[in-house]
Scaffold this motif. Structure first.
Motif, PDB file in Angstrom:
ATOM      1  N   LEU A  15       0.824  -1.215   0.000  1.00 51.34           N
ATOM      2  CA  LEU A  15       0.000   0.000   0.000  1.00 51.34           C
ATOM      3  C   LEU A  15       0.855   1.262   0.000  1.00 51.34           C
ATOM      4  O   LEU A  15       0.545   2.226  -0.700  1.00 51.34           O
ATOM      5  CB  LEU A  15      -0.948   0.004   1.195  1.00 51.34           C
ATOM      6  CG  LEU A  15      -2.145  -0.921   1.077  1.00 51.34           C
ATOM      7  CD1 LEU A  15      -2.846  -1.071   2.428  1.00 51.34           C
ATOM      8  CD2 LEU A  15      -3.109  -0.405   0.020  1.00 51.34           C
ATOM      9  N   ARG A  16       1.915   1.253   0.768  1.00 52.68           N
ATOM     10  CA  ARG A  16       2.812   2.423   0.781  1.00 52.68           C
ATOM     11  C   ARG A  16       3.406   2.652  -0.609  1.00 52.68           C
ATOM     12  O   ARG A  16       3.462   3.784  -1.088  1.00 52.68           O
ATOM     13  CB  ARG A  16       3.932   2.227   1.804  1.00 52.68           C
ATOM     14  CG  ARG A  16       3.492   2.400   3.225  1.00 52.68           C
ATOM     15  CD  ARG A  16       4.631   2.167   4.182  1.00 52.68           C
ATOM     16  NE  ARG A  16       4.184   2.365   5.555  1.00 52.68           N
ATOM     17  CZ  ARG A  16       4.895   2.012   6.606  1.00 52.68           C
ATOM     18  NH1 ARG A  16       6.092   1.460   6.466  1.00 52.68           N
ATOM     19  NH2 ARG A  16       4.422   2.222   7.821  1.00 52.68           N
ATOM     20  N   ARG A  17       3.832   1.568  -1.238  1.00 48.40           N
ATOM     21  CA  ARG A  17       4.430   1.671  -2.572  1.00 48.40           C
ATOM     22  C   ARG A  17       3.385   2.127  -3.602  1.00 48.40           C
ATOM     23  O   ARG A  17       3.636   3.052  -4.371  1.00 48.40           O
ATOM     24  CB  ARG A  17       5.008   0.317  -2.990  1.00 48.40           C
ATOM     25  CG  ARG A  17       5.737   0.334  -4.323  1.00 48.40           C
ATOM     26  CD  ARG A  17       6.206  -1.046  -4.756  1.00 48.40           C
ATOM     27  NE  ARG A  17       5.069  -1.922  -4.999  1.00 48.40           N
ATOM     28  CZ  ARG A  17       4.780  -3.019  -4.286  1.00 48.40           C
ATOM     29  NH1 ARG A  17       5.562  -3.392  -3.308  1.00 48.40           N
ATOM     30  NH2 ARG A  17       3.726  -3.753  -4.566  1.00 48.40           N
ATOM     31  N   ASP A  18       2.211   1.512  -3.601  1.00 48.65           N
ATOM     32  CA  ASP A  18       1.196   1.810  -4.618  1.00 48.65           C
ATOM     33  C   ASP A  18       0.557   3.182  -4.451  1.00 48.65           C
ATOM     34  O   ASP A  18       0.091   3.765  -5.424  1.00 48.65           O
ATOM     35  CB  ASP A  18       0.105   0.740  -4.615  1.00 48.65           C
ATOM     36  CG  ASP A  18       0.609  -0.605  -5.117  1.00 48.65           C
ATOM     37  OD1 ASP A  18       1.760  -0.682  -5.614  1.00 48.65           O
ATOM     38  OD2 ASP A  18      -0.147  -1.593  -5.008  1.00 48.65           O
ATOM     39  N   THR A  19       0.512   3.685  -3.210  1.00 45.20           N
ATOM     40  CA  THR A  19      -0.151   4.968  -2.963  1.00 45.20           C
ATOM     41  C   THR A  19       0.818   6.108  -2.721  1.00 45.20           C
ATOM     42  O   THR A  19       0.391   7.258  -2.602  1.00 45.20           O
ATOM     43  CB  THR A  19      -1.088   4.872  -1.741  1.00 45.20           C
ATOM     44  OG1 THR A  19      -0.296   4.611  -0.568  1.00 45.20           O
ATOM     45  CG2 THR A  19      -2.145   3.793  -1.924  1.00 45.20           C
ATOM     46  N   SER A  20       2.092   5.796  -2.606  1.00 39.13           N
ATOM     47  CA  SER A  20       3.108   6.793  -2.253  1.00 39.13           C
ATOM     48  C   SER A  20       2.772   7.486  -0.934  1.00 39.13           C
ATOM     49  O   SER A  20       3.041   8.658  -0.739  1.00 39.13           O
ATOM     50  CB  SER A  20       3.268   7.840  -3.366  1.00 39.13           C
ATOM     51  OG  SER A  20       3.674   7.229  -4.556  1.00 39.13           O
ATOM     52  N   ASN A  21       2.168   6.737  -0.035  1.00 45.16           N
ATOM     53  CA  ASN A  21       1.767   7.260   1.265  1.00 45.16           C
ATOM     54  C   ASN A  21       2.518   6.471   2.340  1.00 45.16           C
ATOM     55  O   ASN A  21       2.200   5.317   2.597  1.00 45.16           O
ATOM     56  CB  ASN A  21       0.245   7.124   1.451  1.00 45.16           C
ATOM     57  CG  ASN A  21      -0.226   7.651   2.792  1.00 45.16           C
ATOM     58  OD1 ASN A  21       0.562   8.009   3.659  1.00 45.16           O
ATOM     59  ND2 ASN A  21      -1.531   7.688   2.961  1.00 45.16           N
ATOM     60  N   ASP A  22       3.484   7.104   2.975  1.00 46.96           N
ATOM     61  CA  ASP A  22       4.261   6.402   3.995  1.00 46.96           C
ATOM     62  C   ASP A  22       3.567   6.372   5.354  1.00 46.96           C
ATOM     63  O   ASP A  22       4.103   5.844   6.313  1.00 46.96           O
ATOM     64  CB  ASP A  22       5.659   7.007   4.114  1.00 46.96           C
ATOM     65  CG  ASP A  22       5.651   8.442   4.600  1.00 46.96           C
ATOM     66  OD1 ASP A  22       4.573   9.057   4.666  1.00 46.96           O
ATOM     67  OD2 ASP A  22       6.748   8.951   4.912  1.00 46.96           O
ATOM     68  N   GLN A  23       2.360   6.888   5.445  1.00 42.04           N
ATOM     69  CA  GLN A  23       1.621   6.883   6.703  1.00 42.04           C
ATOM     70  C   GLN A  23       0.705   5.666   6.857  1.00 42.04           C
ATOM     71  O   GLN A  23      -0.045   5.575   7.816  1.00 42.04           O
ATOM     72  CB  GLN A  23       0.815   8.169   6.839  1.00 42.04           C
ATOM     73  CG  GLN A  23       1.694   9.388   6.964  1.00 42.04           C
ATOM     74  CD  GLN A  23       0.898  10.661   7.144  1.00 42.04           C
ATOM     75  OE1 GLN A  23      -0.307  10.636   7.344  1.00 42.04           O
ATOM     76  NE2 GLN A  23       1.574  11.783   7.070  1.00 42.04           N
ATOM     77  N   VAL A  24       0.756   4.730   5.907  1.00 41.24           N
ATOM     78  CA  VAL A  24      -0.015   3.495   6.014  1.00 41.24           C
ATOM     79  C   VAL A  24       0.551   2.688   7.176  1.00 41.24           C
ATOM     80  O   VAL A  24       1.765   2.562   7.337  1.00 41.24           O
ATOM     81  CB  VAL A  24       0.046   2.684   4.704  1.00 41.24           C
ATOM     82  CG1 VAL A  24      -0.627   1.335   4.869  1.00 41.24           C
ATOM     83  CG2 VAL A  24      -0.578   3.477   3.569  1.00 41.24           C
ATOM     84  N   ASP A  25      -0.317   2.140   7.997  1.00 43.10           N
ATOM     85  CA  ASP A  25       0.085   1.440   9.205  1.00 43.10           C
ATOM     86  C   ASP A  25      -0.785   0.204   9.365  1.00 43.10           C
ATOM     87  O   ASP A  25      -1.851   0.102   8.746  1.00 43.10           O
ATOM     88  CB  ASP A  25      -0.102   2.375  10.409  1.00 43.10           C
ATOM     89  CG  ASP A  25       0.606   1.890  11.659  1.00 43.10           C
ATOM     90  OD1 ASP A  25       1.369   0.914  11.601  1.00 43.10           O
ATOM     91  OD2 ASP A  25       0.378   2.506  12.715  1.00 43.10           O
ATOM     92  N   SER A  26      -0.382  -0.733  10.177  1.00 42.38           N
ATOM     93  CA  SER A  26      -1.216  -1.899  10.465  1.00 42.38           C
ATOM     94  C   SER A  26      -1.097  -2.277  11.934  1.00 42.38           C
ATOM     95  O   SER A  26      -0.071  -2.048  12.575  1.00 42.38           O
ATOM     96  CB  SER A  26      -0.809  -3.094   9.596  1.00 42.38           C
ATOM     97  OG  SER A  26       0.401  -3.650  10.056  1.00 42.38           O
ATOM     98  N   LEU A  27      -2.164  -2.841  12.425  1.00 41.92           N
ATOM     99  CA  LEU A  27      -2.219  -3.434  13.753  1.00 41.92           C
ATOM    100  C   LEU A  27      -2.937  -4.761  13.596  1.00 41.92           C
ATOM    101  O   LEU A  27      -3.854  -4.875  12.779  1.00 41.92           O
ATOM    102  CB  LEU A  27      -2.995  -2.539  14.721  1.00 41.92           C
ATOM    103  CG  LEU A  27      -2.423  -1.150  14.972  1.00 41.92           C
ATOM    104  CD1 LEU A  27      -3.441  -0.273  15.696  1.00 41.92           C
ATOM    105  CD2 LEU A  27      -1.147  -1.251  15.791  1.00 41.92           C
TER     106      LEU A  27
END
Length: 149
Positions: A15-27
């Motif tokens: 998701l970070r790679r595909d969206t260029s969003n480094d704020q993607v997180d998981s729990l």
């Protein structure tokens, strides 16, 4: 739990790679255990001030009836109780975000009826019929929540 953590880590990286969003997180949590759900909600509240979207997409079907440590049937716990607990625990953080969405995934169109006298498959077949009943109950809960909010 390691397998889930690896899958979550891989999903975050994708998701970070595909969206260029480094704020993607998981729990991650065991959604059949209420204490894990409460802990997960606390983690979300601690890490994030508000949320715009909550997506409940867990789905469990069991070949035979297996109660959880909380005494609920496993499919009922994951498919109905888990979304209910997370929604109600996270509702204060969701209501501050605008616009807010709660999405409950039911997986197709369940073909069942809700047997209020046998919600947890104590007197009926387990497996796909109970899965369908729990997902139908989730749909009913979603409609009721939407009306109330």
């Amino acid at each position: 739990m390691q397998k889930i953590s690896n899958r979550a880590r891989n999903a975050v990286e994708e998701l970070r790679r595909d969206t260029s969003n480094d704020q993607v997180d998981s729990l991650t949590a065991d959604v059949t255990r209420q204490r894990d759900l409460h802990h997960l909600a606390d983690q979300v509240k601690g890490r994030h001030g508000t949320r715009d979207v909550l997506i409940n997409s867990a789905g469990v079907t069991m070949a035979r009836r297996e109660p959880t440590e909380d005494g609920a049937e496993t499919a009922f716990a994951a498919n109905v109780l888990a979304p209910y607990i997370l929604i109600h625990r996270l509702l204060p953080t969701l209501s501050r975000a605008t616009p807010t969405r709660v999405i409950n995934i039911t997986g197709g169109v369940p073909r069942a009826r809700i047997d209020l006298d046998d919600l947890q498959g104590e007197r009926s077949d387990v497996g796909l019929s109970l899965y369908n009943q729990t997902k139908l109950a989730l749909m009913a809960m979603s409609y009721t929540l939407a009306e109330r909010l």
